[in-house]
Write a protein that holds these residues in place. Structure first.
Motif, PDB file in Angstrom:
ATOM      1  N   ALA A 124       0.840  -1.198   0.000  1.00 19.61           N
ATOM      2  CA  ALA A 124       0.000   0.000   0.000  1.00 19.61           C
ATOM      3  C   ALA A 124       0.877   1.250   0.000  1.00 19.61           C
ATOM      4  N   ASP A 125       0.362   2.316  -0.573  1.00 22.49           N
ATOM      5  CA  ASP A 125       1.083   3.574  -0.705  1.00 22.49           C
ATOM      6  C   ASP A 125       1.305   4.191   0.683  1.00 22.49           C
ATOM      7  N   ALA A 126       2.539   4.117   1.169  1.00 25.96           N
ATOM      8  CA  ALA A 126       2.845   4.621   2.508  1.00 25.96           C
ATOM      9  C   ALA A 126       2.590   6.117   2.609  1.00 25.96           C
ATOM     10  N   ALA A 127       2.853   6.843   1.516  1.00 23.07           N
ATOM     11  CA  ALA A 127       2.625   8.288   1.540  1.00 23.07           C
ATOM     12  C   ALA A 127       1.140   8.592   1.672  1.00 23.07           C
ATOM     13  N   ARG A 128       0.312   7.790   0.993  1.00 29.83           N
ATOM     14  CA  ARG A 128      -1.130   8.027   1.077  1.00 29.83           C
ATOM     15  C   ARG A 128      -1.654   7.672   2.466  1.00 29.83           C
ATOM     16  N   ILE A 129      -1.116   6.611   3.073  1.00 31.90           N
ATOM     17  CA  ILE A 129      -1.502   6.270   4.437  1.00 31.90           C
ATOM     18  C   ILE A 129      -1.164   7.424   5.382  1.00 31.90           C
ATOM     19  N   GLU A 130       0.002   8.009   5.202  1.00 32.66           N
ATOM     20  CA  GLU A 130       0.389   9.144   6.043  1.00 32.66           C
ATOM     21  C   GLU A 130      -0.531  10.332   5.791  1.00 32.66           C
ATOM     22  N   GLN A 131      -0.934  10.534   4.546  1.00 31.52           N
ATOM     23  CA  GLN A 131      -1.844  11.639   4.236  1.00 31.52           C
ATOM     24  C   GLN A 131      -3.205  11.429   4.892  1.00 31.52           C
ATOM     25  N   LEU A 132      -3.675  10.187   4.900  1.00 35.84           N
ATOM     26  CA  LEU A 132      -4.935   9.893   5.575  1.00 35.84           C
ATOM     27  C   LEU A 132      -4.821  10.156   7.071  1.00 35.84           C
ATOM     28  N   ARG A 133      -3.656   9.885   7.624  1.00 31.83           N
ATOM     29  CA  ARG A 133      -3.426  10.166   9.036  1.00 31.83           C
ATOM     30  C   ARG A 133      -3.550  11.673   9.303  1.00 31.83           C
ATOM     31  N   LEU A 134      -3.010  12.476   8.394  1.00 37.92           N
ATOM     32  CA  LEU A 134      -3.021  13.925   8.577  1.00 37.92           C
ATOM     33  C   LEU A 134      -4.386  14.536   8.277  1.00 37.92           C
ATOM     34  N   GLU A 135      -5.167  13.867   7.425  1.00 40.32           N
ATOM     35  CA  GLU A 135      -6.454  14.427   6.995  1.00 40.32           C
ATOM     36  C   GLU A 135      -7.624  13.929   7.829  1.00 40.32           C
ATOM     37  N   ARG A 136      -7.380  13.288   8.944  1.00 45.45           N
ATOM     38  CA  ARG A 136      -8.475  12.701   9.721  1.00 45.45           C
ATOM     39  C   ARG A 136      -9.553  13.742  10.002  1.00 45.45           C
ATOM     40  N   PRO A 137     -10.814  13.335   9.859  1.00 48.66           N
ATOM     41  CA  PRO A 137     -11.906  14.282  10.117  1.00 48.66           C
ATOM     42  C   PRO A 137     -11.975  14.670  11.588  1.00 48.66           C
ATOM     43  N   VAL A 138     -12.711  15.733  11.854  1.00 43.68           N
ATOM     44  CA  VAL A 138     -12.952  16.138  13.249  1.00 43.68           C
ATOM     45  C   VAL A 138     -13.602  14.973  13.973  1.00 43.68           C
ATOM     46  N   PRO A 139     -13.083  14.553  15.111  1.00 40.39           N
ATOM     47  CA  PRO A 139     -13.610  13.355  15.793  1.00 40.39           C
ATOM     48  C   PRO A 139     -15.063  13.516  16.229  1.00 40.39           C
ATOM     49  N   VAL A 140     -15.751  12.389  16.297  1.00 38.77           N
ATOM     50  CA  VAL A 140     -17.079  12.320  16.890  1.00 38.77           C
ATOM     51  C   VAL A 140     -17.006  11.327  18.047  1.00 38.77           C
ATOM     52  N   VAL A 141     -18.086  11.217  18.804  1.00 37.54           N
ATOM     53  CA  VAL A 141     -18.106  10.269  19.909  1.00 37.54           C
ATOM     54  C   VAL A 141     -17.951   8.859  19.360  1.00 37.54           C
ATOM     55  N   PRO A 142     -16.948   8.103  19.800  1.00 37.55           N
ATOM     56  CA  PRO A 142     -16.751   6.745  19.270  1.00 37.55           C
ATOM     57  C   PRO A 142     -17.844   5.801  19.744  1.00 37.55           C
ATOM     58  N   SER A 143     -18.012   4.718  19.008  1.00 36.51           N
ATOM     59  CA  SER A 143     -19.014   3.710  19.360  1.00 36.51           C
ATOM     60  C   SER A 143     -18.494   2.343  18.944  1.00 36.51           C
ATOM     61  N   LEU A 144     -19.218   1.333  19.345  1.00 36.52           N
ATOM     62  CA  LEU A 144     -18.929  -0.013  18.863  1.00 36.52           C
ATOM     63  C   LEU A 144     -19.204  -0.045  17.369  1.00 36.52           C
ATOM     64  N   ILE A 145     -18.233  -0.481  16.564  1.00 33.39           N
ATOM     65  CA  ILE A 145     -18.414  -0.539  15.119  1.00 33.39           C
ATOM     66  C   ILE A 145     -18.054  -1.933  14.607  1.00 33.39           C
ATOM     67  N   HIS A 146     -18.601  -2.265  13.451  1.00 33.17           N
ATOM     68  CA  HIS A 146     -18.297  -3.547  12.803  1.00 33.17           C
ATOM     69  C   HIS A 146     -16.954  -3.483  12.100  1.00 33.17           C
ATOM     70  N   GLY A 147     -16.697  -2.409  11.373  1.00 42.64           N
ATOM     71  CA  GLY A 147     -15.400  -2.207  10.755  1.00 42.64           C
ATOM     72  C   GLY A 147     -15.232  -2.803   9.372  1.00 42.64           C
ATOM     73  N   ASP A 148     -16.254  -3.500   8.858  1.00 43.83           N
ATOM     74  CA  ASP A 148     -16.128  -4.103   7.517  1.00 43.83           C
ATOM     75  C   ASP A 148     -17.534  -4.358   6.959  1.00 43.83           C
ATOM     76  N   VAL A 149     -18.417  -3.381   7.137  1.00 44.09           N
ATOM     77  CA  VAL A 149     -19.837  -3.630   6.896  1.00 44.09           C
ATOM     78  C   VAL A 149     -20.237  -3.380   5.438  1.00 44.09           C
ATOM     79  N   PHE A 150     -19.509  -4.039   4.527  1.00 45.21           N
ATOM     80  CA  PHE A 150     -19.918  -4.078   3.131  1.00 45.21           C
ATOM     81  C   PHE A 150     -21.182  -4.937   3.026  1.00 45.21           C
ATOM     82  N   LEU A 151     -21.926  -4.773   1.948  1.00 49.59           N
ATOM     83  CA  LEU A 151     -23.219  -5.447   1.825  1.00 49.59           C
ATOM     84  C   LEU A 151     -23.099  -6.961   1.802  1.00 49.59           C
ATOM     85  N   ASP A 152     -21.932  -7.486   1.434  1.00 42.52           N
ATOM     86  CA  ASP A 152     -21.781  -8.949   1.427  1.00 42.52           C
ATOM     87  C   ASP A 152     -21.431  -9.489   2.816  1.00 42.52           C
TER      88      ASP A 152
END
Length: 262
Positions: free
Chosen positions: A167-195
């Motif tokens: 994976a593009d390490a530079a893009r991963i770092e960019q995603l780290r820097l571009e993180r959205p303003v946080p919201v209250v965290p919750s329990l998440i599935h983490g892979d909830v594609f339709l399949d």
């Protein structure tokens, strides 16, 4: 990414661990045509005739099946619509250490398949509304103490780098820097594609593939769940989930890109 060689080999009673084989009746294993990238999967019946699922992972993907095992055992007491875990073990194999996970099999077919086969607009709308409501219930479920990572996004980026070294390490770092303003965290599935959403009788019966469950940003689940929906389908989902499912275009794009790192 092409699956490692052992994932091309069918699961048979002969190559199952004794502990797994002891759970099964005499019915032949049934392997779905569509296999995942991180495990080999087969359907079977237990000694009482109940449907179960077998998974085997090896090498770098051992982390994935370990995570799913831990998540299912933590989620099981919460009443979350997830498969009941029955057995987990690790053993040396021909291709290195391998992990085996056995769970109950949720009834029905995937939401992806159900929507593809359903021509009736009202029934499609009902399915998507029920899906939204099911995901909202998950996000409202308090996790068990100690479950999840203190910095969910940092953990996701680290896992993506370990599982996809190319994976593009530079893009991963960019995603780290571009993180959205946080919201209250919750329990998440983490892979909830339709399949990974199971439905039967016009209702969601549960979610499968819980390896990336965590306490994290609920917008991630919503973005993944809705990114392939049409405008009218999204409205049906929002009816079930609530107005928090209305993400900005920037939020949706960010979280979908994050999910596609895997």
């Amino acid at each position: 990414m092409a699956p490692p060689r052992p994932y091309a080999e069918p699961l048979t009673p002969a190559n199952l661990p004794d502990e797994v084989r002891a759970l099964l009746d005499a019915t032949p294993l049934d392997e779905p045509l569509r296999q995942g990238r991180t495990s080999r999967v087969a359907f079977a019946l237990d000694a009482s005739g109940n449907p179960i699922v077998l998974k085997r992972s090896i090498g770098p993907h051992l982390e994935v099946i370990r995570r799913e095992h831990r998540a299912l055992y933590s989620l099981s007491p919460l009443g979350v619509s997830a498969p009941e875990p029955l057995l987990y073990l690790e053993r040396p194999g021909s291709f290195g250490l391998e992990g085996w996970l056995v769970t109950r099999r949720l009834p029905g077919t995937t939401l992806e398949e159900a929507l593809s086969a359903e021509p009736d607009r009202d029934r499609r709308t009902s399915l998507l509304t029920d899906f939204g409501a099911a995901l909202a219930r998950l996000h409202a479920t308090p996790p068990r103490p100690g479950f999840g990572h203190p910095d969910w996004l940092e953990n996701v980026l680290g896992v993506a780098h370990r599982l996809q070294p190319a994976a593009d390490a530079a893009r991963i770092e960019q995603l780290r820097l571009e993180r959205p303003v946080p919201v209250v965290p919750s329990l998440i599935h983490g892979d909830v594609f339709l399949d990974n959403v199971m439905v039967a009788g016009g209702r969601v019966t549960g979610l499968i593939d819980w390896a990336f469950a965590d306490v994290g940003d609920p917008r991630y689940d919503v973005a993944v769940a809705t990114h392939e929906l049409t405008r009218s389908e999204l409205e049906a989902f929002v009816e079930g989930y609530g107005p928090a499912a209305r993400l900005s275009a920037e939020e949706a794009a960010y979280f979908v890109e994050l999910a596609l790192l895997f």
